[in-house]
Design a protein around this motif. Structure first.
Motif, PDB file in Angstrom:
ATOM      1  N   TYR A  45       0.814  -1.215   0.000  1.00 28.70           N
ATOM      2  CA  TYR A  45       0.000   0.000   0.000  1.00 28.70           C
ATOM      3  C   TYR A  45       0.851   1.269   0.000  1.00 28.70           C
ATOM      4  O   TYR A  45       1.735   1.453   0.839  1.00 28.70           O
ATOM      5  N   ARG A  46       0.593   2.138  -0.983  1.00 28.34           N
ATOM      6  CA  ARG A  46       1.217   3.453  -1.089  1.00 28.34           C
ATOM      7  C   ARG A  46       0.091   4.490  -1.167  1.00 28.34           C
ATOM      8  O   ARG A  46      -0.541   4.655  -2.219  1.00 28.34           O
ATOM      9  N   ALA A  47      -0.170   5.161  -0.070  1.00 29.48           N
ATOM     10  CA  ALA A  47      -1.343   6.021   0.050  1.00 29.48           C
ATOM     11  C   ALA A  47      -1.441   7.071  -1.046  1.00 29.48           C
ATOM     12  O   ALA A  47      -2.527   7.343  -1.572  1.00 29.48           O
ATOM     13  N   ASN A  48      -0.301   7.690  -1.423  1.00 31.70           N
ATOM     14  CA  ASN A  48      -0.365   8.807  -2.372  1.00 31.70           C
ATOM     15  C   ASN A  48      -0.561   8.372  -3.818  1.00 31.70           C
ATOM     16  O   ASN A  48      -0.624   9.211  -4.715  1.00 31.70           O
ATOM     17  N   LEU A  49      -0.694   7.069  -4.062  1.00 30.83           N
ATOM     18  CA  LEU A  49      -1.006   6.600  -5.415  1.00 30.83           C
ATOM     19  C   LEU A  49      -2.504   6.420  -5.643  1.00 30.83           C
ATOM     20  O   LEU A  49      -2.935   6.211  -6.782  1.00 30.83           O
ATOM     21  N   SER A  93      -8.241   7.782  -2.904  1.00 31.77           N
ATOM     22  CA  SER A  93      -8.708   7.807  -1.524  1.00 31.77           C
ATOM     23  C   SER A  93      -8.371   6.483  -0.866  1.00 31.77           C
ATOM     24  O   SER A  93      -8.108   5.481  -1.540  1.00 31.77           O
ATOM     25  N   GLU A  94      -8.370   6.483   0.449  1.00 35.07           N
ATOM     26  CA  GLU A  94      -8.136   5.237   1.177  1.00 35.07           C
ATOM     27  C   GLU A  94      -9.249   4.237   0.891  1.00 35.07           C
ATOM     28  O   GLU A  94      -9.000   3.032   0.774  1.00 35.07           O
ATOM     29  N   ALA A  95     -10.470   4.726   0.765  1.00 35.35           N
ATOM     30  CA  ALA A  95     -11.601   3.834   0.486  1.00 35.35           C
ATOM     31  C   ALA A  95     -11.424   3.115  -0.850  1.00 35.35           C
ATOM     32  O   ALA A  95     -11.702   1.915  -0.967  1.00 35.35           O
ATOM     33  N   GLN A  96     -10.971   3.844  -1.863  1.00 34.58           N
ATOM     34  CA  GLN A  96     -10.728   3.210  -3.157  1.00 34.58           C
ATOM     35  C   GLN A  96      -9.632   2.156  -3.050  1.00 34.58           C
ATOM     36  O   GLN A  96      -9.738   1.059  -3.617  1.00 34.58           O
ATOM     37  N   ALA A  97      -8.582   2.484  -2.321  1.00 35.84           N
ATOM     38  CA  ALA A  97      -7.482   1.542  -2.156  1.00 35.84           C
ATOM     39  C   ALA A  97      -7.952   0.257  -1.488  1.00 35.84           C
ATOM     40  O   ALA A  97      -7.655  -0.849  -1.959  1.00 35.84           O
ATOM     41  N   VAL A  98      -8.691   0.396  -0.400  1.00 34.07           N
ATOM     42  CA  VAL A  98      -9.171  -0.773   0.328  1.00 34.07           C
ATOM     43  C   VAL A  98     -10.079  -1.622  -0.550  1.00 34.07           C
ATOM     44  O   VAL A  98      -9.967  -2.857  -0.586  1.00 34.07           O
ATOM     45  N   GLU A  99     -10.964  -0.973  -1.299  1.00 34.30           N
ATOM     46  CA  GLU A  99     -11.889  -1.718  -2.158  1.00 34.30           C
ATOM     47  C   GLU A  99     -11.141  -2.515  -3.215  1.00 34.30           C
ATOM     48  O   GLU A  99     -11.418  -3.699  -3.434  1.00 34.30           O
ATOM     49  N   ARG A 100     -10.164  -1.886  -3.868  1.00 31.95           N
ATOM     50  CA  ARG A 100      -9.449  -2.584  -4.939  1.00 31.95           C
ATOM     51  C   ARG A 100      -8.490  -3.636  -4.398  1.00 31.95           C
ATOM     52  O   ARG A 100      -8.329  -4.702  -4.997  1.00 31.95           O
ATOM     53  N   ILE A 101      -7.837  -3.345  -3.281  1.00 29.76           N
ATOM     54  CA  ILE A 101      -6.947  -4.329  -2.681  1.00 29.76           C
ATOM     55  C   ILE A 101      -7.732  -5.574  -2.276  1.00 29.76           C
ATOM     56  O   ILE A 101      -7.302  -6.707  -2.515  1.00 29.76           O
ATOM     57  N   LEU A 153      -5.616  -1.623   7.951  1.00 31.11           N
ATOM     58  CA  LEU A 153      -6.256  -1.049   6.768  1.00 31.11           C
ATOM     59  C   LEU A 153      -7.268  -2.026   6.182  1.00 31.11           C
ATOM     60  O   LEU A 153      -8.353  -1.630   5.740  1.00 31.11           O
ATOM     61  N   LEU A 154      -6.927  -3.306   6.178  1.00 35.19           N
ATOM     62  CA  LEU A 154      -7.781  -4.319   5.553  1.00 35.19           C
ATOM     63  C   LEU A 154      -8.751  -4.978   6.515  1.00 35.19           C
ATOM     64  O   LEU A 154      -9.762  -5.542   6.082  1.00 35.19           O
ATOM     65  N   THR A 155      -8.457  -4.925   7.821  1.00 35.50           N
ATOM     66  CA  THR A 155      -9.288  -5.672   8.771  1.00 35.50           C
ATOM     67  C   THR A 155      -9.878  -4.825   9.888  1.00 35.50           C
ATOM     68  O   THR A 155     -10.783  -5.284  10.587  1.00 35.50           O
ATOM     69  N   GLY A 156      -9.329  -3.619  10.097  1.00 36.99           N
ATOM     70  CA  GLY A 156      -9.830  -2.782  11.183  1.00 36.99           C
ATOM     71  C   GLY A 156      -9.257  -3.131  12.543  1.00 36.99           C
ATOM     72  O   GLY A 156      -9.700  -2.593  13.557  1.00 36.99           O
ATOM     73  N   THR A 157      -8.271  -4.035  12.582  1.00 31.48           N
ATOM     74  CA  THR A 157      -7.672  -4.418  13.850  1.00 31.48           C
ATOM     75  C   THR A 157      -6.162  -4.529  13.707  1.00 31.48           C
ATOM     76  O   THR A 157      -5.648  -4.838  12.625  1.00 31.48           O
ATOM     77  N   THR A 158      -5.447  -4.280  14.805  1.00 31.21           N
ATOM     78  CA  THR A 158      -4.000  -4.464  14.830  1.00 31.21           C
ATOM     79  C   THR A 158      -3.629  -5.808  15.444  1.00 31.21           C
ATOM     80  O   THR A 158      -2.448  -6.160  15.513  1.00 31.21           O
TER      81      THR A 158
END
Length: 324
Positions: free
Chosen positions: A164-168, A171-179, A198-203
């Motif tokens: 994951y590279r945020a600045n590519l 939005s974060e939502a788009q990144a999560v959806e496509r990943i 980012l993918l699960t909501g938990t650490t």
């Protein structure tokens, strides 16, 4: 037959290496996660190939030569005569942690098309590896998914690193959806401890990897933890292999070295599917991948810092003797 084919971006990492008379100096290192994985695995004995696109410029020529010098098959690497080779400016903190700024608009790596994909390579490989950077834009997104589907149809094991590279992303939502959209296709997933929430909501390592397994049925999940090593899940089986203490110079390429080393161990063991690794083989493969990654972090650059098989074996032998 190839052991590992990787598809996606290859680029120049312009890495900050100090100042002289107040002027910042940068070193042009070869990079791009899929290309890094191909080199890391090749240096450790696997037969690898790379599919991607560069520009008709000095950097594009340099990247091709780099792969060739590392025994990576470049028959699937194309040159776009009208686009520039992609660049990323890599800044390092005092602890060696890196951040990226990309120069990628209309550059070659995102112009990879489905028609550019080498089907002979995909029909004759044990593993196909990709990441999410090539999923950010068209036509490379469609081309990458096309490669994944063709390789899976041919029986290859599919491996994936979201990287994951945020600045590519828009939005974060788009990144999560496509990943997440490709996780159902994946046999081996490598994620970092920064990507897990980012993918699960938990650490929580156990809860997060269990969620990914239950939601997507991923046979093997490898969770890298930086200096702390790596945690892994294969169904209900979990484990952790400790990291190796080194003086960190540059963490760029560490995750790619880890994954390339892990896959090269599977190749050396003659195992294509995660289920066929014994518990001992799985643990030792993760441990070896941690060791390879630690060597990379002790030096500057990504590809230039990756260990050769001889060095890795010598380091393993030294550790064994010290433990006796």
């Amino acid at each position: 037959m190839k052991d590992i084919v990787t598809v996606g971006e290859i680029l120049i990492d312009l890495t900050f290496n100090g100042r002289e008379n107040g002027v910042p100096h940068y070193t042009a290192n070869p990079g791009g996660a899929p290309a890094n994985v191909a080199v890391a695995a090749s240096r450790l004995g696997a037969r690898t190939a790379f599919i991607g696109k560069v520009g008709r410029d000095y950097f594009g020529d340099f990247l091709r030569r780099t792969l060739e010098e590392n025994n990576v098959d470049v028959s699937g690497m194309l040159v776009d005569p009208f686009a520039r080779t992609t660049m990323a400016v890599v800044s390092l903190s005092e602890t060696g942690e890196r951040s990226f700024s990309f120069y990628r608009l209309n550059c070659a790596d995102i112009l990879l098309r489905s028609g550019d994909i080498s089907l002979p390579l995909l029909s004759d490989t044990r593993f196909l590896h990709f990441g999410s950077v090539s999923l950010t834009d068209e036509p490379s997104r469609t081309a990458t998914l096309y490669a994944v589907d063709r390789a899976k149809e041919a029986g290859a094991t599919i491996t994936y690193d979201p990287n994951y590279r945020a600045n590519l992303w828009k939005s974060e939502a788009q990144a999560v959806e496509r990943i997440k959209s490709v996780l159902g296709k994946v046999d081996i997933l490598k994620i970092s401890d920064e990507e897990l929430p980012l993918l699960t909501g938990t650490t929580d390592y156990d809860a997060g990897t269990r969620q990914l397994y239950e939601d997507y049925g991923i046979p093997l999940i490898l969770l890298t933890l930086g200096a702390d090593g790596a945690y892994y899940r294969r169904g209900g089986e979990t484990g952790k292999a400790a990291g190796f203490k080194v003086k960190v110079a540059d963490t760029n390429g560490a995750g790619d070295t880890f994954f390339g080393a892990f896959l090269s161990r599977m190749v050396a063991l003659g195992v294509d599917k995660p289920a066929d690794l014994s518990p001992e083989q799985l643990y030792e493969s993760v441990r070896t991948a941690n060791l390879a990654a630690s060597i990379t972090t002790s030096r500057h650059g990504a590809i230039p810092a990756m260990p050769e098989l001889k060095e890795l074996k010598e380091r393993e032998e030294k550790l064994r003797q010290e433990a006796e």
